[in-house]
Design an enzyme around this catalytic site. Structure first.
Site, PDB file in Angstrom:
ATOM      1  N   ASP A 153       8.254 -16.414  -7.450  1.00  0.00           N
ATOM      2  CA  ASP A 153       7.786 -15.161  -8.044  1.00  0.00           C
ATOM      3  C   ASP A 153       6.813 -15.501  -9.164  1.00  0.00           C
ATOM      4  O   ASP A 153       6.935 -16.562  -9.795  1.00  0.00           O
ATOM      5  CB  ASP A 153       8.968 -14.350  -8.591  1.00  0.00           C
ATOM      6  CG  ASP A 153       8.604 -12.899  -8.855  1.00  0.00           C
ATOM      7  OD1 ASP A 153       8.986 -12.030  -8.050  1.00  0.00           O
ATOM      8  OD2 ASP A 153       7.912 -12.625  -9.871  1.00  0.00           O
ATOM      9  N   THR A 209       9.340  -7.236   5.288  1.00  0.00           N
ATOM     10  CA  THR A 209       9.802  -5.868   5.047  1.00  0.00           C
ATOM     11  C   THR A 209       9.100  -5.298   3.817  1.00  0.00           C
ATOM     12  O   THR A 209       9.559  -4.322   3.233  1.00  0.00           O
ATOM     13  CB  THR A 209      11.329  -5.831   4.816  1.00  0.00           C
ATOM     14  OG1 THR A 209      11.666  -6.755   3.761  1.00  0.00           O
ATOM     15  CG2 THR A 209      12.084  -6.209   6.080  1.00  0.00           C
ATOM     16  N   ALA A 210       7.970  -5.904   3.433  1.00  0.00           N
ATOM     17  CA  ALA A 210       7.274  -5.516   2.206  1.00  0.00           C
ATOM     18  C   ALA A 210       6.072  -4.638   2.506  1.00  0.00           C
ATOM     19  O   ALA A 210       6.202  -3.419   2.623  1.00  0.00           O
ATOM     20  CB  ALA A 210       6.861  -6.775   1.437  1.00  0.00           C
ATOM     21  N   ARG A 211       4.903  -5.244   2.661  1.00  0.00           N
ATOM     22  CA  ARG A 211       3.678  -4.512   2.953  1.00  0.00           C
ATOM     23  C   ARG A 211       2.928  -5.224   4.077  1.00  0.00           C
ATOM     24  O   ARG A 211       2.743  -6.436   4.041  1.00  0.00           O
ATOM     25  CB  ARG A 211       2.787  -4.401   1.700  1.00  0.00           C
ATOM     26  CG  ARG A 211       3.294  -3.377   0.691  1.00  0.00           C
ATOM     27  CD  ARG A 211       3.199  -1.964   1.248  1.00  0.00           C
ATOM     28  NE  ARG A 211       3.671  -0.938   0.327  1.00  0.00           N
ATOM     29  CZ  ARG A 211       4.897  -0.435   0.348  1.00  0.00           C
ATOM     30  NH1 ARG A 211       5.799  -0.887   1.212  1.00  0.00           N
ATOM     31  NH2 ARG A 211       5.227   0.531  -0.492  1.00  0.00           N
ATOM     32  N   ASP A 235       8.630  -5.292   9.830  1.00  0.00           N
ATOM     33  CA  ASP A 235       8.914  -3.867   9.705  1.00  0.00           C
ATOM     34  C   ASP A 235       7.675  -3.115   9.257  1.00  0.00           C
ATOM     35  O   ASP A 235       7.642  -1.895   9.287  1.00  0.00           O
ATOM     36  CB  ASP A 235      10.049  -3.648   8.700  1.00  0.00           C
ATOM     37  CG  ASP A 235      10.429  -2.184   8.566  1.00  0.00           C
ATOM     38  OD1 ASP A 235      10.719  -1.559   9.608  1.00  0.00           O
ATOM     39  OD2 ASP A 235      10.406  -1.660   7.439  1.00  0.00           O
ATOM     40  N   GLU A 240      -1.002  -0.172   9.815  1.00  0.00           N
ATOM     41  CA  GLU A 240      -0.280   1.090   9.834  1.00  0.00           C
ATOM     42  C   GLU A 240      -0.927   2.137   8.952  1.00  0.00           C
ATOM     43  O   GLU A 240      -1.640   1.829   7.993  1.00  0.00           O
ATOM     44  CB  GLU A 240       1.181   0.887   9.439  1.00  0.00           C
ATOM     45  CG  GLU A 240       1.421   0.583   7.983  1.00  0.00           C
ATOM     46  CD  GLU A 240       2.903   0.366   7.705  1.00  0.00           C
ATOM     47  OE1 GLU A 240       3.549   1.300   7.207  1.00  0.00           O
ATOM     48  OE2 GLU A 240       3.405  -0.738   7.981  1.00  0.00           O
ATOM     49  N   HIS A 271       8.454   0.570   9.958  1.00  0.00           N
ATOM     50  CA  HIS A 271       8.584   0.765   8.513  1.00  0.00           C
ATOM     51  C   HIS A 271       9.848   1.563   8.164  1.00  0.00           C
ATOM     52  O   HIS A 271       9.790   2.584   7.473  1.00  0.00           O
ATOM     53  CB  HIS A 271       7.351   1.473   7.955  1.00  0.00           C
ATOM     54  CG  HIS A 271       7.099   1.174   6.501  1.00  0.00           C
ATOM     55  ND1 HIS A 271       5.849   0.972   5.975  1.00  0.00           N
ATOM     56  CD2 HIS A 271       7.958   1.053   5.446  1.00  0.00           C
ATOM     57  CE1 HIS A 271       5.933   0.751   4.671  1.00  0.00           C
ATOM     58  NE2 HIS A 271       7.212   0.789   4.327  1.00  0.00           N
ATOM     59  N   ILE A 272      10.978   1.054   8.640  1.00  0.00           N
ATOM     60  CA  ILE A 272      12.249   1.753   8.440  1.00  0.00           C
ATOM     61  C   ILE A 272      13.221   0.975   7.562  1.00  0.00           C
ATOM     62  O   ILE A 272      14.365   1.404   7.377  1.00  0.00           O
ATOM     63  CB  ILE A 272      12.933   2.054   9.795  1.00  0.00           C
ATOM     64  CG1 ILE A 272      13.175   0.769  10.599  1.00  0.00           C
ATOM     65  CG2 ILE A 272      12.099   3.050  10.603  1.00  0.00           C
ATOM     66  CD1 ILE A 272      14.011   0.960  11.852  1.00  0.00           C
TER      67      ILE A 272
END
Length: 300
Positions: A153, A209-211, A235, A240, A271-272
Site C-alpha cells: 500500500d 474486485t476493485a476497478r 468482478d 464497463e 460488478h457484484i
C-alpha cells in the site's frame, strides 16, 4: 435523517442537466454512480456542504473543485467491505478448484474428474495490493486457510495480524495470487499491464474486485495465453459502463474483451462483489451517518 429534521428528496431518473438545475436548493448530496459530480454540478450547488458517495470509488467526483468550494466529500467503503472480502475469497477458490467449469460440465452430463484436478489454497503466498477496508477484509478471511498473506500500500504503517507489509520486489518474487483492492487514480489506472506482469518470477492467479480500469485487458489476455497468469477472476472490467448500465456484448465488446470472455481459465462477474442484501443496509447507514455528522457540524 428525517427524524433528525432533515428533508430528504430522492431522484433516481432525472438527467444531469435537471439535477444541476435544482441542486442549488440542497445542503447535501448522496449518490451512487449514475452520474458524475463534475465542476458544473458542484458550482451549481450553491448551498452544498457535503457530498457522500454510497460505495468506495470517488473517481466520479471532481475532488479539486469540491476542495476549492469548501464542500466535504465522503465515501462509505466500510459499508460493503465484508461483502467484497467474501467475494474475493469465493472467486479465488473458484479459480483454484476450477469450480465454474466443473459445475457447467456436470450439469450437461459430462463427468470428468481428473480434468478438474485443482490446487489448494493452503501454503500459497497471497499478495494484496491496496490495504484499505476491502483489502483488510480479504486478509482476515484468508487467515483460516493457512496462506502467507502479504500486502503493498502507498500508505505506511498498515501492517496488522492478518497480513505483513511487503515491497513490490517481494511480491514480484513470491506471489502465487495477486488480489487488487485499489481505488481508481492516475497511479492505478492501467497498473496491471504487460510490464507489470512480466516482473513476476512465476505464474500467478489474478483477482480484481476493485476497478476494471486498473487492468489492461489486452495485456491480461496476452499473459493468459503465454501462461504468465494462470487464471483470472474479474468482478470488474476495463470497458464497463461507469453507471453500471448494460453493455451490448455481442456487437460492441472490444476484441480483447471478446477473447477474455472465451478463455476457460477466466471468471467474469458483473460488478457484484459489494452487492449483498446486508451491504445495502450497511452502506445506507454509513452514508446517512456521514451526511448527518457533516450537516450537524456545519449548522451547530
Amino acid at each position: 435523517m428525517v427524524e433528525a429534521g432533515i428533508r430528504v428528496d430522492t431522484d433516481l431518473d432525472s438527467p444531469p442537466e435537471e439535477i444541476r438545475r435544482k441542486i442549488g436548493a440542497y445542503d447535501g448530496l448522496v449518490l451512487r454512480s449514475r452520474m458524475p459530480v463534475d465542476r458544473a454540478l458542484l458550482k451549481a450547488g450553491k448551498r452544498l456542504k457535503c457530498v457522500v458517495r454510497v460505495g468506495s470509488g470517488l473517481e466520479g467526483v471532481d475532488l479539486e473543485t469540491a476542495r476549492q468550494l469548501g464542500i466535504n466529500v465522503y465515501n462509505t467503503p466500510e459499508g460493503n467491505s465484508n461483502a467484497v472480502g467474501e467475494m474475493a475469497v469465493g472467486l479465488l477458490l473458484s479459480l483454484l478448484r476450477d469450480i465454474p467449469s466443473a459445475a457447467s460440465e456436470t450439469s450437461k452430463g459430462i463427468w470428468r474428474r481428473e480434468a478438474h484436478r485443482g490446487w489448494e489454497l493452503e501454503g500459497k503466498t497471497v499478495a494484496i495490493i491496496g490495504y484499505g477496508h476491502t483489502g483488510k477484509s480479504f486478509a482476515r478471511k484468508l487467515a483460516g486457510f493457512g496462506t502467507d498473506t502479504i500486502f503493498y500500500d502507498i500508505l505506511p504503517g498498515l501492517e496488522d495480524r492478518w497480513a505483513r507489509e511487503a515491497s513490490y520486489d517481494e511480491i514480484f518474487r513470491r506471489a502465487d495470487v495477486v488480489s487488487l483492492h485499489v481505488p481508481l487514480t492516475p497511479f492505478t489506472r492501467g497498473m496491471v499491464n504487460r510490464e507489470f506482469i512480466r516482473r513476476f518470477h512465476k505464474p500467478f492467479y489474478l483477482i480484481n474486485t476493485a476497478r476494471g480500469e486498473a487492468v489492461v485487458t489486452a495485456d491480461l489476455v496476452e499473459a493468459l495465453k503465454e501462461g504468465r497468469i494462470k487464471g483470472a477472476a474479474l468482478d470488474v472490467i476495463e470497458y464497463e459502463n461507469p453507471a453500471f448500465g448494460d453493455m451490448d456484448w455481442q456487437t460492441r465488446a472490444p476484441q480483447p474483451l471478446r477473447e477474455l470472455m472465451a478463455m476457460p481459465q477466466v471468471i467474469l462477474t458483473p460488478h457484484i462483489a459489494g452487492l449483498t442484501r446486508e451491504s445495502a443496509r450497511k452502506l445506507a447507514e454509513a452514508a446517512a451517518d456521514k451526511i448527518l455528522r457533516c450537516l450537524q457540524k456545519t449548522f451547530s
